[in-house]
Write an enzyme that holds these catalytic residues in place. Structure first.
Site, PDB file in Angstrom:
ATOM      1  N   GLY A 141       0.876  -1.179   0.000  1.00 22.75           N
ATOM      2  CA  GLY A 141       0.000   0.000   0.000  1.00 22.75           C
ATOM      3  C   GLY A 141       0.907   1.221   0.000  1.00 22.75           C
ATOM      4  N   ALA A 142       0.673   2.127  -0.969  1.00 18.70           N
ATOM      5  CA  ALA A 142       1.649   3.191  -1.210  1.00 18.70           C
ATOM      6  C   ALA A 142       1.999   4.016   0.039  1.00 18.70           C
ATOM      7  CB  ALA A 142       1.145   4.084  -2.343  1.00 18.70           C
TER       8      ALA A 142
ATOM      9  N   ARG B 154      10.606  -1.021  -4.139  1.00 15.57           N
ATOM     10  CA  ARG B 154       9.507  -1.236  -5.100  1.00 15.57           C
ATOM     11  C   ARG B 154       9.444   0.014  -5.993  1.00 15.57           C
ATOM     12  NH1 ARG B 154       3.884  -3.427  -2.932  1.00 15.57           N
ATOM     13  NH2 ARG B 154       3.650  -4.007  -5.119  1.00 15.57           N
TER      14      ARG B 154
ATOM     15  N   GLN C 168      -5.381  -8.996  -2.083  1.00 14.08           N
ATOM     16  CA  GLN C 168      -5.501  -7.937  -1.065  1.00 14.08           C
ATOM     17  C   GLN C 168      -6.965  -7.648  -0.746  1.00 14.08           C
ATOM     18  OE1 GLN C 168      -3.560  -7.796  -3.799  1.00 14.08           O
ATOM     19  NE2 GLN C 168      -1.675  -6.644  -3.453  1.00 14.08           N
TER      20      GLN C 168
ATOM     21  N   ASP D   4      -1.113   4.448  -6.484  1.00 15.43           N
ATOM     22  CA  ASP D   4       0.313   4.357  -6.157  1.00 15.43           C
ATOM     23  C   ASP D   4       1.119   5.504  -6.734  1.00 15.43           C
ATOM     24  OD1 ASP D   4      -0.803   1.509  -5.923  1.00 15.43           O
ATOM     25  OD2 ASP D   4       1.118   1.480  -4.860  1.00 15.43           O
TER      26      ASP D   4
ATOM     27  N   ASN E  72      -2.570   2.365 -10.447  1.00 13.56           N
ATOM     28  CA  ASN E  72      -3.091   1.642  -9.271  1.00 13.56           C
ATOM     29  C   ASN E  72      -3.050   0.151  -9.590  1.00 13.56           C
ATOM     30  OD1 ASN E  72      -4.202   1.692  -6.594  1.00 13.56           O
ATOM     31  ND2 ASN E  72      -6.153   1.048  -7.478  1.00 13.56           N
ATOM     32  N   LYS E  73      -3.481  -0.643  -8.639  1.00 11.13           N
ATOM     33  CA  LYS E  73      -3.410  -2.102  -8.752  1.00 11.13           C
ATOM     34  C   LYS E  73      -3.945  -2.597 -10.086  1.00 11.13           C
ATOM     35  CE  LYS E  73      -1.944  -4.366  -6.496  1.00 11.13           C
ATOM     36  NZ  LYS E  73      -0.546  -4.825  -6.722  1.00 11.13           N
TER      37      LYS E  73
HETATM   38  O1  MRU Z   1       0.865  -4.165  -4.473  1.00  9.84           O
HETATM   39  P1  MRU Z   1       0.197  -3.367  -3.389  1.00  9.84           P
HETATM   40  O2  MRU Z   1      -0.665  -4.193  -2.504  1.00  9.84           O
HETATM   41  O3  MRU Z   1       1.183  -2.516  -2.622  1.00  9.84           O
HETATM   42  O4  MRU Z   1      -0.754  -2.372  -4.176  1.00  9.84           O
HETATM   43  C1  MRU Z   1      -1.516  -1.462  -3.439  1.00  9.84           C
HETATM   44  C2  MRU Z   1      -2.476  -0.707  -4.251  1.00  9.84           C
HETATM   45  O5  MRU Z   1      -2.538  -0.818  -5.456  1.00  9.84           O
HETATM   46  C3  MRU Z   1      -3.327   0.275  -3.529  1.00  9.84           C
HETATM   47  O6  MRU Z   1      -4.550   0.422  -4.197  1.00  9.84           O
HETATM   48  C4  MRU Z   1      -2.628   1.628  -3.490  1.00  9.84           C
HETATM   49  O7  MRU Z   1      -1.348   1.502  -2.947  1.00  9.84           O
HETATM   50  C5  MRU Z   1      -3.381   2.608  -2.710  1.00  9.84           C
HETATM   51  S1  MRU Z   1      -3.100   2.306  -0.964  1.00  9.84           S
HETATM   52  C6  MRU Z   1      -3.849   3.398  -0.005  1.00  9.84           C
END
Ligand code: MRU
Length: 352
Positions: A56-57, A98, A202, A243, A253-254
């Protein structure tokens, strides 16, 4: 936060500083097991970020800020007044953990600016105060975004969220889930549909856990179920985090968020992106310049330790995608809301 350490993490406890150690809720094993990992050096923090212990960013940025404190402690112990030369290797290691979430480099740059102002004395107290401030600021930002985002929802509706943009992905309360919490409290959300979010799940593991913990009605669905749900007409908004947001309002984003946004436009569903300004990167002109993390194909080829695909099968595993600004109805930040984002509006927001 410098705080008592609970026996097991709750959703607000992605990262805790306690008695000189960084404790991270191990997000790889939630919700089956709720346990902290204790970290004592920057190398361990970088590895925890890379391996998804913390994800999560905003939470990645907060963990990295505490990682800088640990790096400074080691550098001062080993090199005394020469600590500033020694620490740079650890800062690089953390920054490379990352690639997509810009909150990571944002936090390290903010800690780096403070390092630039310090003398040769013990750097730990001021750097810890800065890391704690980054953590606290993120919680405040999320509460404010929650209020601003909830105001955009004009009538009770179902919503879809993707991945996990909740308390556990941030300093607390959450970005997308912060908006959902505030809107639910205001009577504007009937039910949240959480995409399971292959391959790390997630949505299934973290979003469902958080929302159930908060008493918000949640239904889990396979990622491919969003289209038929939208066709049913009960969903008013897709609400997600980000992100990295480019200068023109393109949103990384994801993986799967782009597809959801295309579906949303077709079905007349609105798309809201909730993210603090630490997620906005004015140095990248558009989404095309955002580095997209490709993780090990093994994450797709197997599930829960069991091989699914035939031996020799090839797989691609990009874990983020870019949603063009044209498909985004609102970007909600702690500084304000940008409707129908453009480069000009994003510049104006960031100059406030
Ligand atoms: O790979 P991750 O689990 O770090 O990806 C997270 C996401 O894509 C979230 O949607 C994003 O970081 C927003 S978190 C508040």
């Amino acid at each position: 936060m410098e705080t008592n350490l609970p026996a097991t993490p709750s959703p607000d406890d992605a990262a805790l500083w306690h008695a000189g150690r960084l404790y991270l809720a191990d997000q790889r094993v939630l919700p089956e097991r709720a346990e902290f990992l204790a970290l004592d050096d920057a190398r361990a923090v970088a590895e925890a970020i890379r391996s998804m212990v913390v994800r999560g960013a905003p939470a990645i940025g907060i963990a990295a800020a505490y990682g800088v404190v640990l790096a400074a402690r080691d550098a001062f112990q080993s090199s005394g007044a020469g600590w500033k030369e020694v620490i740079t290797a650890d800062l690089d290691l953390l920054a490379r953990a990352r690639p997509t979430a810009v909150n990571l480099s944002w936090a390290i740059r903010r800690m780096g600016r403070l390092i630039g102002c310090l003398d040769t004395g013990d750097p730990v107290p001021p750097l810890l105060a800065e890391a704690l401030a980054i953590h606290a600021d993120d919680r405040v930002a999320n509460r404010h975004m929650g209020e601003l985002g909830a105001e955009l929802i004009d009538r009770p509706t179902d919503v879809i969220t993707h991945c996990n943009a909740g308390a556990i992905a941030t300093g607390g309360y959450g970005t997308a889930l912060g908006v959902i919490r505030s809107a639910f409290a205001a009577g504007k959300i009937r039910r949240v549909y959480a995409d399971e979010t292959r391959p790390w799940m997630q949505g299934a593991r973290l979003t469902a856990w958080e929302l159930m913990h908060s008493g918000i009605p949640v239904t889990l669905q396979a990622d491919g179920a969003a289209a038929s749900l939208m066709a049913g007409g009960t969903v008013g908004w897709v609400i997600v985090g980000s992100d990295r947001i480019a200068a023109n309002g393109d949103v990384a984003n994801k993986i799967g968020t782009y597809g959801l946004a295309v579906l949303a436009r077709y079905h007349g569903v609105k798309v809201m992106v909730a993210a603090p300004t630490s997620t906005i990167d004015l140095d990248v002109a558009s989404g095309a310049a955002i580095p997209i993390e490709a993780r090990d194909p093994e994450e797709l080829l197997s599930c829960g330790g069991r091989r699914l695909a035939p031996a020799g099968c090839e797989a691609r595993n990009p874990v983020f995608d870019v949603t063009p600004a044209a498909l985004v109805d609102a970007i909600v930040t702690e500084r304000g809301v940008v409707l129908a984002p453009t480069a000009e509006k994003m510049r104006a927001l960031m100059s406030v």
